[in-house]
Design a protein around this motif. Structure first.
Motif, short mmCIF file in Angstrom:
data_model
loop_
_atom_site.label_atom_id
_atom_site.label_comp_id
_atom_site.label_asym_id
_atom_site.label_seq_id
_atom_site.Cartn_x
_atom_site.Cartn_y
_atom_site.Cartn_z
N GLU A 92 -2.01 -11.77 2.51
CA GLU A 92 -2.49 -10.53 1.91
C GLU A 92 -1.28 -9.76 1.39
O GLU A 92 -0.30 -9.58 2.11
N ALA A 93 -1.36 -9.32 0.12
CA ALA A 93 -0.20 -8.65 -0.49
C ALA A 93 -0.67 -7.68 -1.56
O ALA A 93 -0.78 -8.04 -2.72
N ASP A 94 -0.92 -6.44 -1.17
CA ASP A 94 -1.24 -5.44 -2.17
C ASP A 94 0.07 -4.94 -2.79
O ASP A 94 1.15 -5.39 -2.43
N ALA A 116 -2.65 -12.94 -6.96
CA ALA A 116 -3.95 -12.33 -7.22
C ALA A 116 -3.82 -10.84 -6.90
O ALA A 116 -2.76 -10.37 -6.47
N THR A 117 -4.88 -10.10 -7.08
CA THR A 117 -4.84 -8.66 -6.88
C THR A 117 -4.40 -8.27 -5.47
O THR A 117 -3.58 -7.37 -5.30
N HIS A 118 -4.92 -8.97 -4.47
CA HIS A 118 -4.65 -8.57 -3.09
C HIS A 118 -4.03 -9.67 -2.23
O HIS A 118 -3.98 -9.54 -1.01
N GLU A 119 -3.56 -10.75 -2.86
CA GLU A 119 -2.93 -11.82 -2.08
C GLU A 119 -2.02 -12.67 -2.95
O GLU A 119 -2.13 -12.66 -4.18
N PRO A 140 3.48 -10.76 9.96
CA PRO A 140 2.98 -9.38 9.97
C PRO A 140 2.19 -8.97 8.72
O PRO A 140 1.47 -7.98 8.75
N PHE A 141 2.30 -9.75 7.65
CA PHE A 141 1.59 -9.41 6.41
C PHE A 141 0.19 -10.00 6.36
O PHE A 141 -0.46 -9.94 5.34
N LYS A 142 -0.29 -10.55 7.44
CA LYS A 142 -1.62 -11.13 7.57
C LYS A 142 -1.79 -12.40 6.73
O LYS A 142 -2.18 -12.36 5.58
#
Length: 156
Positions: A92-94, A116-119, A140-142
């Motif tokens: 997950e990466a916003d 992608a938008t959120h990952e 830690p970034f899920k």
């Protein structure tokens, strides 16, 4: 003790089942197993990482060499081989954390192969220690999805 074994085999139906069955029949737990054709389409390389004692391993290697379709068996030690593993991980990466993830990737020479938008999906190649260290920092970034090849090996 962990052992990495390379088995060069004829690329025929049922060979993988016989090789894996031989290890399980001897009480070895297979940690990772990779199979792919070589530069010669008639041959495949099976790379097995397993746990077991040295005496049992010696017996297993002798049995492997007797199997039909087995061309060559090599037991690697760290001095004899180049060992690598491939990791693909979806994180997950916003917008807030994406730059931090990119910095970690730069440190480990990992590649972001999809955004992608959120990952993001990250590709990393290295030895077992490098992969473990990277996963420790990225956790830690899920992590939402992960795939690993297990070790591949070639003699130096």
């Amino acid at each position: 003790m962990r052992h990495t074994i390379s088995v060069l085999v004829e690329n025929k139906f049922g060979v993988l089942a016989r090789v894996a069955g031989m290890f399980s029949g001897r009480g070895f737990n297979i940690d990772s197993l990779n199979v792919a054709p070589t530069h010669d389409a008639a041959l495949s390389r099976i790379t097995v990482v397993l746990k077991g004692d040295d005496s049992s391993l010696d017996l297993a290697i002798k049995q492997l060499r007797k199997l039909i379709n087995v061309v060559e068996v090599t037991d690697f030690t760290k001095d004899q081989a180049v060992l690598r593993e491939l990791l693909l991980v979806k994180v997950e990466a916003d917008a807030k954390v994406r730059s931090e993830i990119m910095q970690i990737c730069d440190i480990f020479r990992a590649k972001i192969v999809n955004v992608a938008t959120h990952e993001v999906i990250i590709e990393l190649t290295g030895d077992e220690g490098k992969v473990a260290a990277f996963l420790g920092l990225i956790e830690p970034f899920k992590v939402t999805e992960l795939a690993r090849t297990g070790q591949l090996a070639l003699t130096r």
